[in-house]
Motif scaffolding. Structure first.
Motif, PDB file in Angstrom:
ATOM      1  N   ALA A 137      46.494  38.043  31.753  1.00  0.00           N
ATOM      2  CA  ALA A 137      45.874  36.774  32.152  1.00  0.00           C
ATOM      3  C   ALA A 137      46.907  35.657  32.172  1.00  0.00           C
ATOM      4  O   ALA A 137      47.823  35.628  31.342  1.00  0.00           O
ATOM      5  CB  ALA A 137      44.744  36.418  31.196  1.00  0.00           C
ATOM      6  N   VAL A 138      46.770  34.758  33.127  1.00  0.00           N
ATOM      7  CA  VAL A 138      47.676  33.618  33.236  1.00  0.00           C
ATOM      8  C   VAL A 138      47.288  32.542  32.230  1.00  0.00           C
ATOM      9  O   VAL A 138      48.132  31.867  31.658  1.00  0.00           O
ATOM     10  CB  VAL A 138      47.655  33.043  34.671  1.00  0.00           C
ATOM     11  N   LYS A 139      45.973  32.421  32.010  1.00  0.00           N
ATOM     12  CA  LYS A 139      45.450  31.361  31.160  1.00  0.00           C
ATOM     13  C   LYS A 139      45.022  31.911  29.808  1.00  0.00           C
ATOM     14  O   LYS A 139      44.344  32.932  29.738  1.00  0.00           O
ATOM     15  CB  LYS A 139      44.261  30.704  31.856  1.00  0.00           C
ATOM     16  N   THR A 140      45.404  31.249  28.736  1.00  0.00           N
ATOM     17  CA  THR A 140      45.024  31.663  27.384  1.00  0.00           C
ATOM     18  C   THR A 140      43.686  31.033  27.003  1.00  0.00           C
ATOM     19  O   THR A 140      43.478  29.843  27.239  1.00  0.00           O
ATOM     20  CB  THR A 140      46.092  31.220  26.364  1.00  0.00           C
ATOM     21  N   LYS A 215      38.812  42.154  43.502  1.00  0.00           N
ATOM     22  CA  LYS A 215      38.344  40.920  44.135  1.00  0.00           C
ATOM     23  C   LYS A 215      37.699  40.000  43.095  1.00  0.00           C
ATOM     24  O   LYS A 215      37.873  38.782  43.131  1.00  0.00           O
ATOM     25  CB  LYS A 215      37.322  41.238  45.225  1.00  0.00           C
ATOM     26  N   TYR A 216      36.963  40.602  42.194  1.00  0.00           N
ATOM     27  CA  TYR A 216      36.279  39.866  41.120  1.00  0.00           C
ATOM     28  C   TYR A 216      37.293  39.127  40.245  1.00  0.00           C
ATOM     29  O   TYR A 216      37.181  37.915  40.029  1.00  0.00           O
ATOM     30  CB  TYR A 216      35.475  40.887  40.315  1.00  0.00           C
ATOM     31  N   TYR A 217      38.300  39.836  39.795  1.00  0.00           N
ATOM     32  CA  TYR A 217      39.298  39.215  38.923  1.00  0.00           C
ATOM     33  C   TYR A 217      40.153  38.195  39.673  1.00  0.00           C
ATOM     34  O   TYR A 217      40.537  37.157  39.122  1.00  0.00           O
ATOM     35  CB  TYR A 217      40.179  40.285  38.289  1.00  0.00           C
ATOM     36  N   LYS A 218      40.444  38.479  40.939  1.00  0.00           N
ATOM     37  CA  LYS A 218      41.221  37.530  41.742  1.00  0.00           C
ATOM     38  C   LYS A 218      40.454  36.226  41.915  1.00  0.00           C
ATOM     39  O   LYS A 218      41.020  35.130  41.815  1.00  0.00           O
ATOM     40  CB  LYS A 218      41.547  38.134  43.109  1.00  0.00           C
ATOM     41  N   ARG A 221      40.538  34.277  38.734  1.00  0.00           N
ATOM     42  CA  ARG A 221      41.842  33.617  38.544  1.00  0.00           C
ATOM     43  C   ARG A 221      41.934  32.346  39.386  1.00  0.00           C
ATOM     44  O   ARG A 221      42.501  31.334  38.934  1.00  0.00           O
ATOM     45  CB  ARG A 221      42.981  34.573  38.893  1.00  0.00           C
ATOM     46  N   SER A 222      41.368  32.373  40.589  1.00  0.00           N
ATOM     47  CA  SER A 222      41.348  31.164  41.412  1.00  0.00           C
ATOM     48  C   SER A 222      40.530  30.076  40.736  1.00  0.00           C
ATOM     49  O   SER A 222      40.897  28.898  40.747  1.00  0.00           O
ATOM     50  CB  SER A 222      40.760  31.472  42.796  1.00  0.00           C
ATOM     51  N   ALA A 223      39.407  30.485  40.127  1.00  0.00           N
ATOM     52  CA  ALA A 223      38.568  29.526  39.410  1.00  0.00           C
ATOM     53  C   ALA A 223      39.315  28.959  38.204  1.00  0.00           C
ATOM     54  O   ALA A 223      39.207  27.768  37.895  1.00  0.00           O
ATOM     55  CB  ALA A 223      37.264  30.190  38.968  1.00  0.00           C
ATOM     56  N   PRO A 230      36.264  30.567  45.961  1.00  0.00           N
ATOM     57  CA  PRO A 230      36.282  32.018  46.162  1.00  0.00           C
ATOM     58  C   PRO A 230      35.284  32.746  45.260  1.00  0.00           C
ATOM     59  O   PRO A 230      34.630  33.695  45.698  1.00  0.00           O
ATOM     60  CB  PRO A 230      37.730  32.412  45.833  1.00  0.00           C
ATOM     61  N   PHE A 231      35.152  32.298  44.012  1.00  0.00           N
ATOM     62  CA  PHE A 231      34.231  32.962  43.100  1.00  0.00           C
ATOM     63  C   PHE A 231      32.776  32.671  43.477  1.00  0.00           C
ATOM     64  O   PHE A 231      31.913  33.555  43.390  1.00  0.00           O
ATOM     65  CB  PHE A 231      34.500  32.543  41.656  1.00  0.00           C
ATOM     66  N   ALA A 232      32.503  31.445  43.928  1.00  0.00           N
ATOM     67  CA  ALA A 232      31.146  31.102  44.367  1.00  0.00           C
ATOM     68  C   ALA A 232      30.728  31.977  45.546  1.00  0.00           C
ATOM     69  O   ALA A 232      29.593  32.459  45.610  1.00  0.00           O
ATOM     70  CB  ALA A 232      31.067  29.624  44.747  1.00  0.00           C
ATOM     71  N   ASN A 233      31.644  32.210  46.465  1.00  0.00           N
ATOM     72  CA  ASN A 233      31.332  33.063  47.620  1.00  0.00           C
ATOM     73  C   ASN A 233      31.243  34.530  47.229  1.00  0.00           C
ATOM     74  O   ASN A 233      30.468  35.284  47.808  1.00  0.00           O
ATOM     75  CB  ASN A 233      32.370  32.844  48.724  1.00  0.00           C
TER      76      ASN A 233
END
Length: 315
Positions: A137-140, A215-218, A221-223, A230-233
């Motif tokens: 993960a990029v974010k902690t 796709k779910y995890y990508k 990550r955008s969120a 992207p996650f809303a769609n």
């Protein structure tokens, strides 16, 4: 629904969803037997896919045997069996909570987590009391001491939201996994809470599929980076697919069948229809490697395609 001019969700997708919701509402109520069968099918599908996203190796048919026959699958771990039975019990719970229109709060979240992780985690149902890092993960996740305050803020946003149901369910899902309030089981709980919110607002539950894991995890990550669109769609497409499945229960021209069975109704090849399905131009649902659609969807696509071509010729 929220104003589509400012919606995070693609206008055309949102329009399809609204059409299907109106159609389903006009057909209510479903018979008790149909509802029961639908509940059992969706519970198995949700349990299998939600667990598979997290690495559980039980197949769909094995999950069905564990849940419906109580059979132990050789070569599979005790934890995997517990994950299946626990997740299914939690799904039953959220269905009951949705009927009661329960607001999402700390007690409810901890109750769901306790069921999901019973006999798996020592701290089932309890928020983490230490900091964690997520591999890859990029974010902690935030400091553990901030969990209660951040969840309070999330619950308030969700329970007072004026946005569309789908957008609010997206906010809930992402906000929950971003806070990561438990040591483990956050993804499973987030998917259950999302369905609780959707069902409480008269939408059918959704299934986020193992095949769409990347796709779910990508999209998540955008969120994380501040772009929720992207996650809303992604969630909206799952809602759209679920609505198609519900309509299919009524049979007739809304019944979902493989595209190859619909080819004779069109001047197109199966390859062409599959391409349009992948592009989102043809309303279709993918199950495994097979695209499914309905006679109504095919006829609607052909009408819209003909209108578009006529308009282009006039211009």
């Amino acid at each position: 629904m929220a104003n589509t001019d400012i919606s995070l969700i693609n206008k055309e997708l949102l329009f399809h969803i609204e059409e299907k919701v109106d159609l389903i509402n006009s057909m209510r109520p479903l018979s008790v037997d149909t509802l029961s069968r639908l509940h059992d099918e969706i519970k198995v599908m949700h349990t299998y896919h939600s667990n598979a996203i997290e690495g559980n190796t039980l197949t769909l048919s094995e999950t069905k045997l564990v849940l419906e026959e109580g059979i132990t699958i050789g070569g599979k771990s005790l934890r995997e069996h517990l994950e299946a039975s626990n997740n299914a019990k939690a799904f039953d719970l959220i269905e009951d909570l949705a009927r009661e229109n329960k607001a999402i709060d700390h007690m409810l979240v901890q109750q769901v987590h306790e069921i999901v992780t019973k006999n798996i985690l020592e701290d089932a149902g309890r928020y983490r009391t230490k900091n964690v890092r997520i591999t890859g993960a990029v974010k902690t996740p935030p400091d553990w001491s901030k969990i209660i305050k951040m969840l309070d803020e999330l619950f308030n946003k969700v329970n007072s939201s004026k946005d569309s149901i789908i957008e609010t369910s997206t906010l809930l899902h992402h906000g929950f996994v971003e806070i990561h309030p438990f040591i483990d089981g956050n993804g499973r709980v987030a998917r259950l809470l999302t369905n609780l919110y959707l069902m409480g607002n008269r939408y059918p539950p959704i299934i986020l599929k193992k095949e769409d894991r990347l796709k779910y995890y990508k999209a998540l990550r955008s969120a994380d980076a501040g772009n929720l669109k992207p996650f809303a769609n992604f969630i909206a497409k799952a809602v759209d697919a679920s609505l198609s499945s519900y309509l299919s229960i009524y049979g007739g021209k809304d019944e979902l069948v493989p595209l190859k069975d619909l080819v004779p109704l069109t001047p197109y090849s199966q390859e062409y229809l599959s391409l349009r399905a992948r592009q989102g131009s043809l309303d279709a649902v993918k199950t495994g490697n097979i695209w499914l659609s309905s006679q109504n969807s095919i006829e609607k696509y052909m009408r819209e395609h003909a209108q578009k071509r006529k308009k282009e010729e006039l211009n």
